[in-house]
Structure formats: C-alpha cells, structure tokens
Design a protein around this motif. Structure first.
Motif, PDB file in Angstrom:
ATOM      1  N   ILE A  75       0.781  -1.157  -0.015  1.00 29.93           N
ATOM      2  CA  ILE A  75       0.150   0.067   0.056  1.00 29.93           C
ATOM      3  C   ILE A  75       0.813   1.161  -0.147  1.00 29.93           C
ATOM      4  CG2 ILE A  75      -1.487   1.258   1.227  1.00 29.93           C
ATOM      5  CD1 ILE A  75      -2.962  -1.385   2.216  1.00 29.93           C
ATOM      6  N   LEU A  76       1.845   1.117   0.850  1.00 26.11           N
ATOM      7  CA  LEU A  76       2.820   2.491   0.944  1.00 26.11           C
ATOM      8  C   LEU A  76       3.371   2.673  -0.362  1.00 26.11           C
ATOM      9  CD1 LEU A  76       4.347   2.058   4.369  1.00 26.11           C
ATOM     10  CD2 LEU A  76       2.901   4.041   3.697  1.00 26.11           C
ATOM     11  N   ARG A  77       3.942   1.384  -1.135  1.00 24.70           N
ATOM     12  CA  ARG A  77       4.647   1.445  -2.588  1.00 24.70           C
ATOM     13  C   ARG A  77       3.616   2.046  -3.388  1.00 24.70           C
ATOM     14  NH1 ARG A  77       9.945   0.802  -4.502  1.00 24.70           N
ATOM     15  NH2 ARG A  77       9.712   1.098  -6.638  1.00 24.70           N
ATOM     16  N   GLN A  78       2.375   1.675  -3.476  1.00 18.35           N
ATOM     17  CA  GLN A  78       1.397   2.113  -4.502  1.00 18.35           C
ATOM     18  C   GLN A  78       1.139   3.830  -4.051  1.00 18.35           C
ATOM     19  OE1 GLN A  78       0.235   1.158  -7.022  1.00 18.35           O
ATOM     20  NE2 GLN A  78      -1.793   2.677  -7.290  1.00 18.35           N
ATOM     21  N   ALA A  79       1.249   4.163  -2.849  1.00 18.10           N
ATOM     22  CA  ALA A  79       1.009   5.833  -2.583  1.00 18.10           C
ATOM     23  C   ALA A  79       2.272   6.281  -2.982  1.00 18.10           C
ATOM     24  CB  ALA A  79       0.799   5.880  -1.092  1.00 18.10           C
ATOM     25  N   PHE A  80       3.535   5.848  -3.129  1.00 20.26           N
ATOM     26  CA  PHE A  80       4.717   6.262  -3.737  1.00 20.26           C
ATOM     27  C   PHE A  80       4.581   6.539  -5.276  1.00 20.26           C
ATOM     28  CE2 PHE A  80       8.486   5.064  -6.043  1.00 20.26           C
ATOM     29  CZ  PHE A  80       9.203   6.163  -5.801  1.00 20.26           C
ATOM     30  N   GLY A 107      10.589  19.598  -5.676  1.00 20.52           N
ATOM     31  CA  GLY A 107      11.828  19.069  -4.723  1.00 20.52           C
ATOM     32  C   GLY A 107      11.202  18.564  -3.624  1.00 20.52           C
ATOM     33  N   GLU A 108      10.247  19.161  -3.019  1.00 22.08           N
ATOM     34  CA  GLU A 108       9.517  18.528  -1.822  1.00 22.08           C
ATOM     35  C   GLU A 108       8.624  17.541  -2.004  1.00 22.08           C
ATOM     36  OE1 GLU A 108       5.929  19.661   1.510  1.00 22.08           O
ATOM     37  OE2 GLU A 108       6.935  21.444   0.220  1.00 22.08           O
ATOM     38  N   VAL A 109       8.141  17.567  -3.377  1.00 25.41           N
ATOM     39  CA  VAL A 109       7.221  16.316  -3.551  1.00 25.41           C
ATOM     40  C   VAL A 109       8.164  15.117  -3.725  1.00 25.41           C
ATOM     41  CG1 VAL A 109       5.704  15.470  -5.270  1.00 25.41           C
ATOM     42  CG2 VAL A 109       5.273  17.813  -4.797  1.00 25.41           C
ATOM     43  N   ALA A 110       9.167  15.287  -4.535  1.00 24.70           N
ATOM     44  CA  ALA A 110      10.085  14.155  -4.493  1.00 24.70           C
ATOM     45  C   ALA A 110      10.572  13.772  -3.329  1.00 24.70           C
ATOM     46  CB  ALA A 110      11.370  14.600  -5.488  1.00 24.70           C
ATOM     47  N   TYR A 111      10.990  14.398  -2.132  1.00 24.57           N
ATOM     48  CA  TYR A 111      11.252  14.347  -1.096  1.00 24.57           C
ATOM     49  C   TYR A 111      10.367  13.449  -0.370  1.00 24.57           C
ATOM     50  CZ  TYR A 111      13.215  15.153   3.948  1.00 24.57           C
ATOM     51  OH  TYR A 111      13.371  15.378   4.999  1.00 24.57           O
ATOM     52  N   ALA A 112       8.841  14.042  -0.244  1.00 30.99           N
ATOM     53  CA  ALA A 112       7.922  13.467   0.409  1.00 30.99           C
ATOM     54  C   ALA A 112       7.685  12.190  -0.209  1.00 30.99           C
ATOM     55  CB  ALA A 112       6.759  14.146  -0.164  1.00 30.99           C
ATOM     56  N   ALA A 113       7.735  11.744  -1.418  1.00 32.26           N
ATOM     57  CA  ALA A 113       7.628  10.537  -2.141  1.00 32.26           C
ATOM     58  C   ALA A 113       8.502   9.620  -1.566  1.00 32.26           C
ATOM     59  CB  ALA A 113       7.694  10.736  -3.554  1.00 32.26           C
ATOM     60  N   GLU A 114       9.767   9.849  -1.315  1.00 30.51           N
ATOM     61  CA  GLU A 114      10.977   9.021  -0.867  1.00 30.51           C
ATOM     62  C   GLU A 114      10.648   8.589   0.452  1.00 30.51           C
ATOM     63  OE1 GLU A 114      13.478   7.551  -2.252  1.00 30.51           O
ATOM     64  OE2 GLU A 114      12.688   8.322  -4.212  1.00 30.51           O
ATOM     65  N   PHE A 115       9.893   9.197   1.370  1.00 27.43           N
ATOM     66  CA  PHE A 115       9.459   8.639   2.805  1.00 27.43           C
ATOM     67  C   PHE A 115       8.741   7.508   2.310  1.00 27.43           C
ATOM     68  CE2 PHE A 115      10.873  13.000   4.138  1.00 27.43           C
ATOM     69  CZ  PHE A 115      11.731  12.377   5.332  1.00 27.43           C
ATOM     70  N   LEU A 116       7.588   7.629   1.542  1.00 25.39           N
ATOM     71  CA  LEU A 116       6.670   6.442   1.169  1.00 25.39           C
ATOM     72  C   LEU A 116       7.534   5.292   0.687  1.00 25.39           C
ATOM     73  CD1 LEU A 116       3.798   8.577  -0.205  1.00 25.39           C
ATOM     74  CD2 LEU A 116       3.887   7.995   1.991  1.00 25.39           C
ATOM     75  N   ARG A 117       8.533   5.480  -0.267  1.00 28.98           N
ATOM     76  CA  ARG A 117       9.046   4.508  -0.520  1.00 28.98           C
ATOM     77  C   ARG A 117       9.929   4.003   0.431  1.00 28.98           C
ATOM     78  NH1 ARG A 117      12.630   4.380  -6.256  1.00 28.98           N
ATOM     79  NH2 ARG A 117      13.578   6.199  -5.499  1.00 28.98           N
ATOM     80  N   ALA A 193      -4.689  12.646   1.794  1.00 32.65           N
ATOM     81  CA  ALA A 193      -5.517  11.850   2.212  1.00 32.65           C
ATOM     82  C   ALA A 193      -6.372  11.011   1.158  1.00 32.65           C
ATOM     83  CB  ALA A 193      -6.728  12.488   3.055  1.00 32.65           C
ATOM     84  N   ALA A 194      -6.863  11.677   0.091  1.00 36.77           N
ATOM     85  CA  ALA A 194      -7.359  11.128  -1.040  1.00 36.77           C
ATOM     86  C   ALA A 194      -6.342  10.200  -1.831  1.00 36.77           C
ATOM     87  CB  ALA A 194      -7.940  12.335  -1.834  1.00 36.77           C
ATOM     88  N   LEU A 195      -5.230  10.331  -1.684  1.00 43.09           N
ATOM     89  CA  LEU A 195      -3.993   9.694  -2.284  1.00 43.09           C
ATOM     90  C   LEU A 195      -3.842   8.299  -1.693  1.00 43.09           C
ATOM     91  CD1 LEU A 195      -0.753  10.650  -4.067  1.00 43.09           C
ATOM     92  CD2 LEU A 195      -0.703   8.983  -2.276  1.00 43.09           C
ATOM     93  N   PHE A 196      -3.950   8.565  -0.253  1.00 45.93           N
ATOM     94  CA  PHE A 196      -3.868   7.409   0.404  1.00 45.93           C
ATOM     95  C   PHE A 196      -4.944   6.381   0.377  1.00 45.93           C
ATOM     96  CE2 PHE A 196      -0.565   9.688   3.256  1.00 45.93           C
ATOM     97  CZ  PHE A 196       0.387   8.782   3.037  1.00 45.93           C
ATOM     98  N   GLU A 197      -6.280   6.886   0.343  1.00 48.05           N
ATOM     99  CA  GLU A 197      -7.402   6.146   0.192  1.00 48.05           C
ATOM    100  C   GLU A 197      -7.410   5.483  -1.131  1.00 48.05           C
ATOM    101  OE1 GLU A 197     -12.253   6.742   0.389  1.00 48.05           O
ATOM    102  OE2 GLU A 197     -11.233   8.363  -0.689  1.00 48.05           O
ATOM    103  N   GLU A 198      -7.041   5.998  -2.404  1.00 48.59           N
ATOM    104  CA  GLU A 198      -6.963   5.501  -3.900  1.00 48.59           C
ATOM    105  C   GLU A 198      -5.796   4.287  -3.606  1.00 48.59           C
ATOM    106  OE1 GLU A 198      -5.880   6.699  -8.308  1.00 48.59           O
ATOM    107  OE2 GLU A 198      -6.163   8.243  -6.862  1.00 48.59           O
ATOM    108  N   ALA A 199      -4.577   4.568  -2.823  1.00 54.45           N
ATOM    109  CA  ALA A 199      -3.579   3.526  -2.781  1.00 54.45           C
ATOM    110  C   ALA A 199      -3.955   2.257  -1.942  1.00 54.45           C
ATOM    111  CB  ALA A 199      -2.188   4.123  -1.986  1.00 54.45           C
TER     112      ALA A 199
END
Length: 483
Positions: A75-80, A107-117, A193-199
């Motif tokens: 699920i976290l990988r899908q959110a990423f 840059g922030e979005v890329a950084y944010a995504a890396e926490f999910l990965r 939140a919407a993204l996590f639901e979709e993931a």
C-alpha cells in the motif's frame, strides 16, 4: 494546478474513510501568500470531530496492526507511485498555498515520495530479538508491536513532506493516525488523504482534521486515553505546551522543534562551494525551515571575500510568485512572518550591522522580502538568538576553532549545523564538539529519508526518518520464557 483546479481538491474533513463537513459547519479560508487572495474555504474541525477521528482510528487499529507487513508495504509503495505520477499537480498546489517557488515545490514532492518508498521497504523489516539470559534460566524474547493511535501536528512550510515523514513510518509499523495539518496549508494534506485512500489504505487508518481551533482540538485528542503517540513539528514554544498536555496520559512524543543552525566557514574552505552551500542552507524554502542556516560564522582571513561572493549570489536571486517562470524565491507565508523578519533586520542595523544586499520588503501585493546579507552583526543581536524564518543571513567573524565551536553552541537549540573546510579531520573533530543532532560537512542540506532526523537540547526529542523513525511507532515487549 490553477486557481480553477483547486475547486476540485477536497476541502472537507476526512474521517473513517468519509469526506464530511465540520459538525458545527465551521470553515476557514486558505490564502495565496503571493497575492493575499483566498484560494478555498476548508472545513474547520471541532473537538467533537477530532474525537470522532480518534474513535475511527482506534476502531481500525486492530485490523491494521494485524495486516501482513507485506500488504502494508504494498500500500505504501502504491502511494509512492501515485505521488510520483501526480508530482506536478501536488507541486503546484504547494506553491499556491505555501508560496514557495515551483522548483522548490517539485523538490519537496520528490522528497515526500521518498519517505513512502523508504517505509514501504521498512514495513517488512520489523525484527525482534532472542537471547539466553546471562544466568541461563530462561530465554529473553523481544517482540516489537505497533504503539497504537498516533496524532500528528504538521507545519505549513513543508505541507507534503511532513505528512509522509510521519504517516509513512506509522503505517509501516501498523499504527493508525489522525493528522491535524497547519491551517495555512491544509489543501496538500487533504489531497494526500485522497491519495492514501486510492492507494488502498482502509477506512479509519488515516484521518485528516484541519482546524482553526488547533489548541483545543489537539489538546482534546491528547487527553483521550486511546491516543498513545504524538508527533509534532513546529516551534519550541508550542512543543513545550504539547509535551505538558501529553504528560497527562504519558503519551509517547516525537518533537521536531525550532533551530538556530550555525554555518561555519574555515579559512581553508573552498569558497565557491561554501557560497553555493550557503545559498541552499539559507534560501531553501525561503529560509522558512527549521534546518535553515541562521548564523554564519566565517574565519577572519576569508570573511570579507566570502561575504562579497555570498552577497552577489543573493542579489542575483529572482524573487516573485512561485508559479512565474524563473522565480527562485517566493513570498513569506503571511504578513506576521514578513513583519518579524523586517523587525529583526531593522534591529540588527540599528545595533550597527551593515546591509550588503537586500534589507527591505518588496512593495505591492504579497509577502515578499528581499534576500538579505548583513555584516558586522552585534554579538547580542536578537537576529542571532532567534529563528529568522526568512531569507536573511547575518555574518559574524571568528579567529580560532575553539571560538567557532563556542559560538555555534551558544544557543538553546541544537538541530543542525554546517561546517565547511578542506580538512576532513578538522571537520569531523568540530562535528563531534557541536551540540546538534545533525551536522552537514561541506553541504548545504542534510535531510534524507534514510537518515535519522532530529535535534538536541530545545530542538526536540525523538527521530524521524531512517530505521529510527520506524522504531518511534513500535513498543518493545519482553517475553520471559524457558524451553
């Protein structure tokens, strides 16, 4: 994303997998710092709404904790993957509600995504221990289990990254969460939140409750015995208040608080590299960052030349609305922030500091302050004691290594420090003596999802990022057994 597209973003509360209005119908306005225009009206959670979110998180807790780690990881990988695919849309939303330049928001979005990965990978690495007791009578079995419902309070300066840096490890550990985002930048959190639901995150596992009643809402949640964890990023003053409230139920806390980062340049440093790093350390997010370099200490033989080059680089920065082409620095978050920065500069100048570049607010709409470099700052100036949270760099001179270390440590804060020298042995020795949780050597940024982020002294407790960040959401249970 445009103003028109914001109409399509969620603006309600997200509780138990449902979008809803505040129970009392309250809303608040989110504005664009570049213009002062209203972007949207967002639901403002009441205490009842916040406690409903806690109830939803508690009800979902057992099932989520029992979810196989591989499933949580997937699920976290899908959110990423979803965040990467929608990076541009998220970046533009961040620009509109926080004011930062588009390149910074990307840059922030890329950084944010890396926490999910990263935490997708960590979810399957929750390991325990087994050993024989020294006396030989039994085995010592240690297992690690999710701590329970976690409450998150996030700041406005990194509205995506601070969400994923907290939610990522919590979900990986098997915890459920209630997020109270900053009222200046709730739209990014709601979109997340919407993204996590979709993931595939189940209902109740992630709940988001924006509110203008922050103190009442967070205080009520901390007094609810179902809440077992608090993670807060923000000012030291508010952190102290929350720690006191959390003490009532002995809630485990992670607190990433204020900073007053020293940036030390020794005479043997590569000055071009030091200036480039100084620009990043000072102007990342317009200086509105707890890790921003706040005090520049330069060894006397190179102080004048470093200041000259640094001033030239700052004078060349393109300031304007974040979505405009070529803009490198956007506005401050609001009028209060602008007034504080201007006051700190004016006070320093009144005490004898010299303005090498900048030194004033931009006329017209928005909360813009010019990149500013000050020389000859008085040692007791307030600008050296407080977080500036703006694009202002005060430069001071030192003569010895011991003096540089003493100046760096002369603060109640201890989040991060920066050291520039070609002598690696000196850099490492100074790093060990500096009272800070993080040190960057010949770099202007230290943040990395794989590294433990946090401070000493009044800069906080606990760590986010790395494996340490996962452990913040796990309790160790010792089982005494003989076989």
């Amino acid at each position: 994303m445009s103003y028109q597209e914001i109409i399509e973003t969620p603006k309600g509360l997200y509780i138990d997998g449902q979008w809803c209005d505040a129970s009392d119908g309250a809303t608040f306005s989110v504005t664009d710092p570049a213009t002062g225009d209203v972007l949207a009206d967002v639901a403002s959670a009441s205490v009842d709404d916040a406690l409903a979110a806690v109830a939803a998180a508690d009800a979902a807790g057992k099932a989520w904790a029992a979810t196989p780690p591989r499933r949580r990881s997937d699920i976290l990988r899908q959110a990423f993957a979803l965040l990467v695919a929608r990076a541009e849309s998220f970046a533009r939303l961040i620009v509109l509600e926080s004011g930062k330049a588009l390149a910074e928001a990307r840059g922030e979005v890329a950084y944010a995504a890396e926490f999910l990965r990263w935490y997708a990978e960590e979810a399957v690495r929750i390991v325990g221990e087994v050993s024989t007791a020294p006396g030989g009578a039994n085995r010592i079995l240690v297992v690690r289990q999710p701590i329970g419902v976690a409450v998150f309070v996030t700041p406005w300066n990194f509205p995506a990254a601070m969400v994923t840096r907290k939610i990522g490890p919590a979900l990986a550990a098997g915890c459920t969460v209630v997020l109270k985002p900053a009222s200046e930048t709730p739209l990014t959190a709601l979109a997340m939140a919407a993204l996590f639901e979709e993931a595939g995150v189940p209902a109740g596992v992630v709940n988001v409750v924006p509110s203008r009643q922050s103190g009442q809402v967070v205080g009520a949640m901390l007094h609810d015995p179902r809440v077992r964890k608090l993670s807060f990023t923000g000012s030291t003053g508010i952190g102290r208040v929350l720690l006191a409230q959390a003490a009532g139920n002995v809630v485990k806390c992670s607190m990433e608080l204020g900073g007053n980062a020293p940036f030390i340049v020794f005479a043997d440093a590569d000055l071009d590299a030091a200036v480039a790093a100084a620009m990043v350390a000072k102007l990342r997010n317009g200086g509105e960052s707890c890790t921003a370099a706040n005090r520049f200490y330069v060894e006397r033989p190179v102080a004048e030349e470093f200041s000259r080059r640094f001033a030239a680089a700052m004078a060349a920065v393109n300031v304007g609305p974040g979505l405009d082409d070529g803009v490198q620095l956007g506005p401050l978050i609001n009028g209060a922030a602008l007034d504080k920065v201007a006051q700190l500069v004016d006070e320093a100048v009144a005490q004898g500091a010299t303005v090498l570049t900048g030194g004033r607010a931009r006329a017209g709409r928005g909360y813009f302050y010019e990149p500013t470099l000050l020389a000859g700052v008085a040692p007791d100036a307030r600008i050296l004691r407080e977080e500036i949270f703006g694009p202002v760099a005060p430069v001071c001179v030192f003569d010895t290594v011991d003096e540089a270390v003493a100046l760096a440590n002369d603060t109640e804060y201890g989040l991060v420090a920066f050291v520039h020298t070609r002598d690696l042995a000196k850099a490492l020795a100074v790093s060990e003596r500096i009272e800070a949780g993080m040190v960057g050597i010949n770099r202007g940024v230290v943040s990395d999802p794989a590294a433990p982020f946090g401070g000493w002294k009044q800069s906080g407790v606990g760590r986010e990022g790395g494996h340490d960040g996962l452990l913040e959401y796990l309790e160790s249970k010792y089982i005494c057994v003989a076989w």
